[in-house]
Design a protein around this motif. Structure first.
Motif, PDB file in Angstrom:
ATOM      1  N   TRP A 124       0.794  -1.225   0.000  1.00 38.19           N
ATOM      2  CA  TRP A 124       0.000   0.000   0.000  1.00 38.19           C
ATOM      3  C   TRP A 124       0.830   1.282   0.000  1.00 38.19           C
ATOM      4  CZ3 TRP A 124      -1.775  -4.019   3.405  1.00 38.19           C
ATOM      5  CH2 TRP A 124      -2.828  -4.747   2.864  1.00 38.19           C
ATOM      6  N   GLY A 125       2.111   1.125  -0.047  1.00 39.86           N
ATOM      7  CA  GLY A 125       2.974   2.302  -0.085  1.00 39.86           C
ATOM      8  C   GLY A 125       3.585   2.612   1.269  1.00 39.86           C
ATOM      9  N   LYS A 126       4.639   3.377   1.219  1.00 39.43           N
ATOM     10  CA  LYS A 126       5.398   3.695   2.421  1.00 39.43           C
ATOM     11  C   LYS A 126       4.859   4.958   3.088  1.00 39.43           C
ATOM     12  CE  LYS A 126       9.466   1.529   0.549  1.00 39.43           C
ATOM     13  NZ  LYS A 126      10.835   1.658   0.101  1.00 39.43           N
ATOM     14  N   VAL A 127       4.908   4.950   4.399  1.00 41.63           N
ATOM     15  CA  VAL A 127       4.545   6.098   5.218  1.00 41.63           C
ATOM     16  C   VAL A 127       5.848   6.607   5.839  1.00 41.63           C
ATOM     17  CG1 VAL A 127       3.236   6.881   7.230  1.00 41.63           C
ATOM     18  CG2 VAL A 127       2.259   5.165   5.689  1.00 41.63           C
ATOM     19  N   GLU A 128       6.125   7.895   5.618  1.00 42.27           N
ATOM     20  CA  GLU A 128       7.419   8.449   6.012  1.00 42.27           C
ATOM     21  C   GLU A 128       7.755   8.218   7.488  1.00 42.27           C
ATOM     22  OE1 GLU A 128       9.802  12.674   6.017  1.00 42.27           O
ATOM     23  OE2 GLU A 128       8.094  12.451   4.671  1.00 42.27           O
ATOM     24  N   ASP A 129       6.816   8.489   8.384  1.00 40.35           N
ATOM     25  CA  ASP A 129       7.083   8.303   9.813  1.00 40.35           C
ATOM     26  C   ASP A 129       7.374   6.844  10.147  1.00 40.35           C
ATOM     27  OD1 ASP A 129       6.749  10.987  10.273  1.00 40.35           O
ATOM     28  OD2 ASP A 129       4.713  10.800  11.073  1.00 40.35           O
ATOM     29  N   ALA A 130       6.625   5.946   9.545  1.00 41.20           N
ATOM     30  CA  ALA A 130       6.837   4.515   9.781  1.00 41.20           C
ATOM     31  C   ALA A 130       8.201   4.074   9.242  1.00 41.20           C
ATOM     32  CB  ALA A 130       5.725   3.701   9.135  1.00 41.20           C
ATOM     33  N   GLU A 131       8.569   4.616   8.087  1.00 42.92           N
ATOM     34  CA  GLU A 131       9.880   4.301   7.497  1.00 42.92           C
ATOM     35  C   GLU A 131      11.002   4.748   8.428  1.00 42.92           C
ATOM     36  OE1 GLU A 131      11.033   2.731   4.472  1.00 42.92           O
ATOM     37  OE2 GLU A 131       8.996   1.970   4.739  1.00 42.92           O
ATOM     38  N   LYS A 132      10.892   5.951   8.961  1.00 45.27           N
ATOM     39  CA  LYS A 132      11.913   6.480   9.870  1.00 45.27           C
ATOM     40  C   LYS A 132      11.994   5.634  11.136  1.00 45.27           C
ATOM     41  CE  LYS A 132      11.874  11.253   8.297  1.00 45.27           C
ATOM     42  NZ  LYS A 132      11.533  12.642   8.614  1.00 45.27           N
ATOM     43  N   SER A 133      10.858   5.235  11.638  1.00 45.30           N
ATOM     44  CA  SER A 133      10.819   4.407  12.833  1.00 45.30           C
ATOM     45  C   SER A 133      11.499   3.060  12.584  1.00 45.30           C
ATOM     46  CB  SER A 133       9.372   4.202  13.268  1.00 45.30           C
ATOM     47  OG  SER A 133       9.308   3.360  14.376  1.00 45.30           O
ATOM     48  N   ARG A 134      11.207   2.449  11.441  1.00 44.27           N
ATOM     49  CA  ARG A 134      11.845   1.171  11.100  1.00 44.27           C
ATOM     50  C   ARG A 134      13.348   1.344  10.878  1.00 44.27           C
ATOM     51  NH1 ARG A 134       6.920   0.292   8.447  1.00 44.27           N
ATOM     52  NH2 ARG A 134       7.735   0.939   6.427  1.00 44.27           N
ATOM     53  N   GLU A 135      13.753   2.449  10.284  1.00 39.58           N
ATOM     54  CA  GLU A 135      15.183   2.702  10.081  1.00 39.58           C
ATOM     55  C   GLU A 135      15.904   2.797  11.427  1.00 39.58           C
ATOM     56  OE1 GLU A 135      15.680   6.187   7.598  1.00 39.58           O
ATOM     57  OE2 GLU A 135      14.553   5.267   5.961  1.00 39.58           O
ATOM     58  N   ARG A 136      15.291   3.470  12.396  1.00 37.12           N
ATOM     59  CA  ARG A 136      15.880   3.559  13.737  1.00 37.12           C
ATOM     60  C   ARG A 136      15.949   2.176  14.390  1.00 37.12           C
ATOM     61  NH1 ARG A 136      12.806   8.253  13.850  1.00 37.12           N
ATOM     62  NH2 ARG A 136      11.119   7.232  14.978  1.00 37.12           N
ATOM     63  N   ALA A 137      14.890   1.415  14.229  1.00 33.07           N
ATOM     64  CA  ALA A 137      14.856   0.073  14.814  1.00 33.07           C
ATOM     65  C   ALA A 137      15.942  -0.809  14.207  1.00 33.07           C
ATOM     66  CB  ALA A 137      13.475  -0.556  14.606  1.00 33.07           C
ATOM     67  N   LYS A 138      16.109  -0.712  12.907  1.00 29.84           N
ATOM     68  CA  LYS A 138      17.142  -1.504  12.235  1.00 29.84           C
ATOM     69  C   LYS A 138      18.529  -1.081  12.712  1.00 29.84           C
ATOM     70  CE  LYS A 138      18.486  -3.093   7.646  1.00 29.84           C
ATOM     71  NZ  LYS A 138      18.172  -2.997   6.201  1.00 29.84           N
ATOM     72  N   ALA A 139      18.752   0.218  12.822  1.00 31.55           N
ATOM     73  CA  ALA A 139      20.037   0.727  13.315  1.00 31.55           C
ATOM     74  C   ALA A 139      20.295   0.237  14.742  1.00 31.55           C
ATOM     75  CB  ALA A 139      20.059   2.249  13.244  1.00 31.55           C
ATOM     76  N   ASP A 140      19.253   0.210  15.570  1.00 31.71           N
ATOM     77  CA  ASP A 140      19.401  -0.291  16.937  1.00 31.71           C
ATOM     78  C   ASP A 140      19.806  -1.761  16.946  1.00 31.71           C
ATOM     79  OD1 ASP A 140      18.691   2.194  17.909  1.00 31.71           O
ATOM     80  OD2 ASP A 140      16.718   1.566  18.675  1.00 31.71           O
ATOM     81  N   LEU A 141      19.192  -2.564  16.087  1.00 29.38           N
ATOM     82  CA  LEU A 141      19.535  -3.983  16.027  1.00 29.38           C
ATOM     83  C   LEU A 141      20.979  -4.181  15.568  1.00 29.38           C
ATOM     84  CD1 LEU A 141      16.217  -5.437  14.580  1.00 29.38           C
ATOM     85  CD2 LEU A 141      17.113  -5.705  16.912  1.00 29.38           C
ATOM     86  N   ILE A 142      21.416  -3.357  14.643  1.00 28.62           N
ATOM     87  CA  ILE A 142      22.809  -3.426  14.180  1.00 28.62           C
ATOM     88  C   ILE A 142      23.752  -3.069  15.334  1.00 28.62           C
ATOM     89  CG2 ILE A 142      24.509  -2.338  12.641  1.00 28.62           C
ATOM     90  CD1 ILE A 142      22.153  -2.185  10.552  1.00 28.62           C
ATOM     91  N   GLU A 143      23.380  -2.059  16.120  1.00 27.74           N
ATOM     92  CA  GLU A 143      24.186  -1.672  17.285  1.00 27.74           C
ATOM     93  C   GLU A 143      24.223  -2.793  18.327  1.00 27.74           C
ATOM     94  OE1 GLU A 143      26.116   1.071  18.200  1.00 27.74           O
ATOM     95  OE2 GLU A 143      25.983   1.434  16.046  1.00 27.74           O
ATOM     96  N   ILE A 144      23.101  -3.443  18.527  1.00 26.89           N
ATOM     97  CA  ILE A 144      23.048  -4.569  19.470  1.00 26.89           C
ATOM     98  C   ILE A 144      23.973  -5.677  18.996  1.00 26.89           C
ATOM     99  CG2 ILE A 144      21.559  -6.422  20.365  1.00 26.89           C
ATOM    100  CD1 ILE A 144      19.269  -4.258  20.374  1.00 26.89           C
ATOM    101  N   GLU A 145      23.914  -5.981  17.717  1.00 28.46           N
ATOM    102  CA  GLU A 145      24.781  -7.019  17.152  1.00 28.46           C
ATOM    103  C   GLU A 145      26.258  -6.645  17.329  1.00 28.46           C
ATOM    104  OE1 GLU A 145      24.439  -9.716  13.223  1.00 28.46           O
ATOM    105  OE2 GLU A 145      24.636  -7.564  12.816  1.00 28.46           O
ATOM    106  N   LYS A 146      26.608  -5.393  17.088  1.00 33.93           N
ATOM    107  CA  LYS A 146      27.991  -4.926  17.281  1.00 33.93           C
ATOM    108  C   LYS A 146      28.391  -5.047  18.749  1.00 33.93           C
ATOM    109  CE  LYS A 146      28.112  -1.567  13.499  1.00 33.93           C
ATOM    110  NZ  LYS A 146      28.100  -0.115  13.187  1.00 33.93           N
TER     111      LYS A 146
END
Length: 169
Positions: free
Chosen positions: A140-162
């Motif tokens: 249904w298409g991307k929602v900017e706020d949701a995209e930003k939230s997921r980007e932060r979540a992904k970055a957090d998971l990468i930090e956890i892995e590091k």
């Protein structure tokens, strides 16, 4: 940022270990991986990303996990909570802190355990944790706020892995 939070939390981990474990055992009863969709496209993705983690954690705990396609929480074997508690008690303080942060971020104790134990990486954890949101964005298409939230979540998971790969105890 997350890495610094984890390092700071590590200092207090042993003081709060049992409290963290108890909270996570309770949280596990409503783990996102236990609630499956009935849409064939989503079920295919759930099979790809979720089933291997469910199979692995079931083997680790020596239990057969039950899932649901409704909003009803599936009744697990009585020994589920005890087995999970024993499993988490074996985590180092560092693993437990990373696990706790990841579990809360992903709404999944099981995905967090798989990430901490190296059964999945941060990218796989992200794809699994946000499976339905990512599918909806494709449909249904991307929602900017949701995209930003997921980007932060992904970055957090990468930090956890590091954090898990660092030598800091």
């Amino acid at each position: 940022m997350v890495g610094e939070e984890l390092k700071a939390a590590l200092k207090d981990a042993s003081l709060n270990k049992q409290e963290i474990i108890d909270k996570m055992c309770e949280f596990a009863q409503t783990d996102v991986l236990l609630f499956w969709n009935d849409n064939p496209e989503l079920v295919e993705r759930q099979n790809k990303f979720w089933f291997p983690v469910l199979r692995w954690i079931g083997q680790e705990l020596n239990i057969q996990l039950k899932t649901s396609t409704s909003i009803d929480v599936p009744d697990q074997e009585e020994k589920f909570g005890v087995a999970l508690k024993r499993y988490l008690e074996k985590f180092s303080d560092k693993e437990l802190i990373a696990f706790y942060k990841a579990a809360l971020d992903m709404r999944s104790v099981m995905l967090a355990a798989a990430l901490v134990k190296g059964k999945i990486d941060a990218e796989q954890a992200f794809q699994a944790a946000y499976l339905e949101e990512l599918w909806q964005a494709e449909k249904w298409g991307k929602v900017e706020d949701a995209e930003k939230s997921r980007e932060r979540a992904k970055a957090d998971l990468i930090e956890i892995e590091k954090f898990l790969k660092t030598d800091a105890a």
